[in-house]
Design an enzyme around this catalytic site. Structure first.
Site, PDB file in Angstrom:
ATOM      1  N   GLY A   1      48.793  39.653  37.893  1.00  0.00           N
ATOM      2  CA  GLY A   1      48.276  40.591  36.896  1.00  0.00           C
ATOM      3  C   GLY A   1      48.170  41.982  37.466  1.00  0.00           C
TER       4      GLY A   1
ATOM      5  CD  GLU B   1      46.389  45.181  39.741  1.00  0.00           C
ATOM      6  OE1 GLU B   1      45.557  45.177  38.833  1.00  0.00           O
ATOM      7  OE2 GLU B   1      47.418  45.872  39.724  1.00  0.00           O
TER       8      GLU B   1
ATOM      9  CB  SER C   1      32.878  33.082  29.916  1.00  0.00           C
ATOM     10  OG  SER C   1      34.149  33.503  30.320  1.00  0.00           O
TER      11      SER C   1
ATOM     12  CG  ASP D   1      46.192  45.376  34.551  1.00  0.00           C
ATOM     13  OD1 ASP D   1      45.978  44.358  35.236  1.00  0.00           O
ATOM     14  OD2 ASP D   1      45.299  46.155  34.193  1.00  0.00           O
TER      15      ASP D   1
ATOM     16  CE  LYS E   1      32.037  42.288  36.283  1.00  0.00           C
ATOM     17  NZ  LYS E   1      32.802  41.514  37.274  1.00  0.00           N
TER      18      LYS E   1
ATOM     19  CB  SER F   1      33.568  41.699  44.291  1.00  0.00           C
ATOM     20  OG  SER F   1      34.506  40.646  44.182  1.00  0.00           O
TER      21      SER F   1
END
Ligand SMILES: *Cc1c(COP(=O)(O)O)cnc(C)c1O
Length: 319
Positions: A208, A204, A78, A210, A53, A304
């Site tokens: 979850g 994923e 967070s 999605d 990130k 990651s």
């Protein structure tokens, strides 16, 4: 909506030069023998602040004009995005405010403050963090940077796979961790440009899925916050930019269970001697599950991040 391109990833790489680490690409003969493929692990757990990130945050903040720099940056998170924004702001000498829930882990609050950001707390049960962030942004003249759905963020994330493929040469398959899709969409831009025949997959948490539902139905599917140990992938929906690229450039999205994540985490610890956070294990867990389909081929894995509270890490490994 104009989607960013690989040229924007190239520009991001130039901005990150000398600021982000060029993380190592590791091999494991044990992994290759056990699962019958040639794995190339791009280790963003060794990136600055411990996750990819930093790339997207630093790229986005580098593009601020003089007025924006003076006002500074605001973000709500967070997790790793908070630390990425805080560190990037410090390196670029601009103020940063991070909006976090009152019950965020003390270690995360301390880490973010340690990078010099001001932490503003909100009550998850009574306050709307987005409204609060927008109000603060207006009052203080700050620019808000979201964790994934922003062209400068996702093209920054894409620089990791650019480095990977430049180092390894063409790959047959690429597995990437998937939350809101910043990492996956940026990775797909790089893979399509540098290895057009490489199949690109997102992975994923099963709780979850999605992203999988969105890819299969062709529209962004929203879900409740999933219960999973992969806290960096507890997103409820993909972004407009990220989905626009994912639906065009990603071949498939797989899911893995928390137990599969722990198995991958244990492998990284035991055989490769490295700490990988649960979310960072998604890609490799997905590749292990697909080992029949990738047998004998060259497979890129994006690890990651490595930010995990050590007592939680120990508890997960001994479970
Ligand atoms: C944020 C994060 C992800 C998910 O990235 P997206 O761009 O939201 O898909 C995966 N792993 C780690 C370690 C993260 O911090």
């Amino acid at each position: 909506m104009q989607l960013p391109t690989y040229d924007d990833v190239i520009a991001a790489a130039a901005r990150l030069q000398g600021h982000a680490h060029r993380t190592p690409v590791l091999r494991s003969t044990t992994a290759d023998a056990r699962w019958g493929a040639s794995f190339f692990f791009k280790c963003e757990n060794f990136q600055r602040m411990g996750a990819f990130k930093f790339r997207g945050a630093f790229n986005a903040l580098s593009k601020f004009d003089a007025t924006q720099r003076k006002g500074g940056v605001i973000a709500f998170s967070s997790g790793n995005h908070a630390q990425a924004i805080a560190l990037s702001a410090r390196l670029l000498s601009m103020p940063a405010v991070i909006v976090m829930p009152k019950d965020a882990p003390a270690a995360k609050v301390a880490a973010t403050q340690g990078y010099g950001a001001e932490v503003v707390m909100y009550d998850r049960f009574t306050e709307d963090r987005e409204a609060l962030t927008k109000r603060l942004a207006q009052e203080r003249g700050m620019t808000m940077i979201p964790p994934y759905d922003h062209p400068d963020v996702l093209t920054g994330q894409g620089t990791a796979v650019k480095e990977l493929i430049e180092e390894t040469g063409p790959l047959d398959h690429l597995f990437v961790c998937l939350g809101g899709g910043g990492l996956l969409s940026g990775s797909a831009l790089s893979a399509r440009a540098l290895a057009p025949d490489c199949k690109v997959y997102g992975v994923e948490p099963e709780a979850g899925n999605d992203g999988q539902q969105s890819l299969r139905t062709g529209k962004i599917v929203r879900i409740e916050t999933p219960k999973t140990i992969a806290d960096g992938a507890q997103t409820q929906y993909l972004g407009e930019y990220t989905f626009g690229i994912i639906r065009r450039d990603v071949d498939d999205i797989f899911t893995v269970t928390d137990a599969q994540l722990v198995d991958a985490m244990r492998f990284f610890a035991e055989r490769m001697k490295m700490v990988v956070e649960p979310t960072g294990c998604l890609a490799f867990a997905g590749a292990i599950a697909a080992s029949k389909a990738i047998a004998g081929q060259r497979v890129g894995i994006v690890i990651s991040g490595g930010n995990v509270d050590l007592s939680r890490y120990a508890a997960l490994l001994s479970s």
